[in-house]
Design an enzyme around this catalytic site. Structure first.
Site, PDB file in Angstrom:
ATOM      1  N   GLU A 167       0.878  -1.174  -0.035  1.00 27.05           N
ATOM      2  CA  GLU A 167      -0.051  -0.048   0.019  1.00 27.05           C
ATOM      3  C   GLU A 167       0.947   1.386   0.057  1.00 27.05           C
ATOM      4  O   GLU A 167       0.264   2.244  -0.678  1.00 27.05           O
ATOM      5  CB  GLU A 167      -1.059   0.026   0.996  1.00 27.05           C
ATOM      6  CG  GLU A 167      -2.160  -1.046   1.223  1.00 27.05           C
ATOM      7  CD  GLU A 167      -2.914  -0.744   0.008  1.00 27.05           C
ATOM      8  OE1 GLU A 167      -3.191   0.399  -0.728  1.00 27.05           O
ATOM      9  OE2 GLU A 167      -3.691  -1.468  -0.574  1.00 27.05           O
ATOM     10  N   TYR A 220      -6.138   6.098   5.261  1.00 22.48           N
ATOM     11  CA  TYR A 220      -6.145   4.983   4.251  1.00 22.48           C
ATOM     12  C   TYR A 220      -5.444   3.808   4.360  1.00 22.48           C
ATOM     13  O   TYR A 220      -5.927   2.608   4.468  1.00 22.48           O
ATOM     14  CB  TYR A 220      -5.765   5.679   3.044  1.00 22.48           C
ATOM     15  CG  TYR A 220      -5.758   4.547   1.849  1.00 22.48           C
ATOM     16  CD1 TYR A 220      -7.182   4.011   1.356  1.00 22.48           C
ATOM     17  CD2 TYR A 220      -4.448   4.094   1.317  1.00 22.48           C
ATOM     18  CE1 TYR A 220      -6.995   2.932   0.294  1.00 22.48           C
ATOM     19  CE2 TYR A 220      -4.296   2.776   0.575  1.00 22.48           C
ATOM     20  CZ  TYR A 220      -5.724   2.409  -0.090  1.00 22.48           C
ATOM     21  OH  TYR A 220      -5.543   1.396  -0.826  1.00 22.48           O
ATOM     22  N   ASP A 240      -9.309   5.794  -0.605  1.00 19.38           N
ATOM     23  CA  ASP A 240      -8.379   6.641  -1.603  1.00 19.38           C
ATOM     24  C   ASP A 240      -8.733   7.213  -2.660  1.00 19.38           C
ATOM     25  O   ASP A 240     -10.130   7.099  -2.862  1.00 19.38           O
ATOM     26  CB  ASP A 240      -7.251   5.621  -1.899  1.00 19.38           C
ATOM     27  CG  ASP A 240      -7.620   4.451  -2.924  1.00 19.38           C
ATOM     28  OD1 ASP A 240      -8.763   4.262  -3.095  1.00 19.38           O
ATOM     29  OD2 ASP A 240      -6.619   4.075  -3.506  1.00 19.38           O
TER      30      ASP A 240
END
Ligand code: SF4
Length: 364
Positions: free
Chosen positions: A38, A121, A139
């Site tokens: 991520e 996030y 996101d």
């Protein structure tokens, strides 16, 4: 839950289970893998990230391995991905995990969200994807999909809109399926509901998509434009060594903190704004570069233009004009500088712009 929401969750999950891409970080539930992927995926395409992720995990297979690695090795593994503070924060976070949680990413939202570099996030992504907790992970992709599907006209650049969309996203997560569902929305945003040309006819949730039904799929989401990056003109010196340093270039290390901290670069100067609009004629530019580097203790004589290159950071646009200098003889290399050759490159981390310049030089 209304039918439009139930339909979205049901159809999207079904579609994802049939269509999900086989990505290296999806092959097992591992919170560290989710975390690394991520962070890498922020502002970077999946196809670019895949080989970086595989190399990174091979080199630093656990948070403890990452925590214990020299920072230079981590930056080197990140070289080319840009936004290097991400790599530094990731390593700082790994050190926290090693020290506070015995090297295991905790299944605890408050603990995860307090790790360095982990924002709302990434917290949501780790908690949902790795631990299957019902946490939204919102996101830009997810904001786009939900703005279109629910026909929301709020500006997604505003923090309040993100909070609102997080509420919506949380309510959509089907019980026990947070991991797959959150990845499903991301996947829809990446493959079908793309920024410029959403493939509505192939979309599993098209029937109840309010944005599509109103013909607004390309109008949404509403997003005010960010300020363009500030242009900066810089003059750089390509300084070749002699004797034992023949075939090497004199490079310097950036300061301990700030943009591109501790990475290596060609010596360069920022051209004052009033002179940077059109740039100076080469002779004057070379004079300016020579004078400014002299003050840093470097005696160089720029002789000709080598090449121009540019790079955009989130807030600055560097336009770099590189001048080849006459061969420099240094009995002692100034502090913070090093001669770096083709074979030594692996030991140093360079920002993308200088990777390109070094590639061009060593290809000559
Ligand atoms: S129907 Fe079109 S606009 Fe709506 S979610 Fe699907 S791809 Fe996006």
């Amino acid at each position: 839950m209304e039918e439009q929401q139930r339909y979205f969750s049901r159809e999207l999950l079904r579609w994802y289970l049939d269509n999900r891409r086989d990505l290296p970080w999806r092959r097992q539930h591992n919170a560290y893998y989710t975390w690394v992927s991520e962070i890498m995926l922020q502002q970077t395409r999946v196809s670019t990230v895949i080989p970086y992720f595989e190399r990174f995990i091979a080199k630093f297979p656990t948070p403890t391995a990452l925590a214990e690695a020299p920072e230079e090795d981590v930056l080197k593994a990140w070289e080319g991905l840009g936004y290097y503070s991400r790599a530094r924060n990731l390593q700082a976070g790994a050190r926290e995990v090693k020290e506070k949680y015995s090297g295991v990413v905790p299944d605890d939202k408050a603990a995860v969200s307090s790790l360095k570099g982990v924002g709302p996030y990434t917290t949501g992504a780790i908690m949902s994807i790795a631990f299957n907790r019902s946490e939204p992970a919102v996101d830009g992709n997810v904001m786009r999909v939900l703005s279109r599907y629910f026909r929301l006209h709020d500006d997604i650049a505003k923090p309040a809109t993100r909070v609102h969309i997080e509420h919506i996203a949380r309510d959509l997560i089907p019980d026990g399926h947070a991991s797959d569902f959150n990845q499903a929305i991301m996947e829809l945003g990446a493959l079908v509901c793309t920024p410029k040309s959403p493939a509505c006819l192939l979309c599993p949730v098209m029937e109840h998509c309010a944005g599509r039904l109103a013909g607004e799929e390309t109008l949404l989401p509403i997003k005010t434009k960010a300020k363009p990056p500030k242009p900066e003109l810089r003059y750089a010196a390509l300084i070749e060594g002699t004797g034992v340093n023949k075939g090497k270039l004199l490079m310097r290390q950036r300061p301990e903190s700030g943009l591109l901290a501790r990475m290596w670069e060609m010596p360069h100067i920022l051209v004052p704004k009033q002179m940077s609009v059109a740039g100076l004629p080469d002779a004057e530019a070379q004079d300016m570069l020579r004078g400014a580097l002299h003050q840093e203790g470097l005696t160089v004589l720029p002789i000709e233009r080598f090449m121009d290159a540019e790079h955009t950071f989130s807030h600055i646009h560097w336009q770099m004009r590189v001048f080849r200098c006459s061969v420099a003889e240094y009995a002692v290399v100034p502090e913070g500088y090093a001669f770096i050759g083709r074979d030594d490159r692996e030991q140093y981390a360079f920002p993308n712009l200088f990777v390109r310049l070094l590639d061009a030089y060593f290809a000559e």
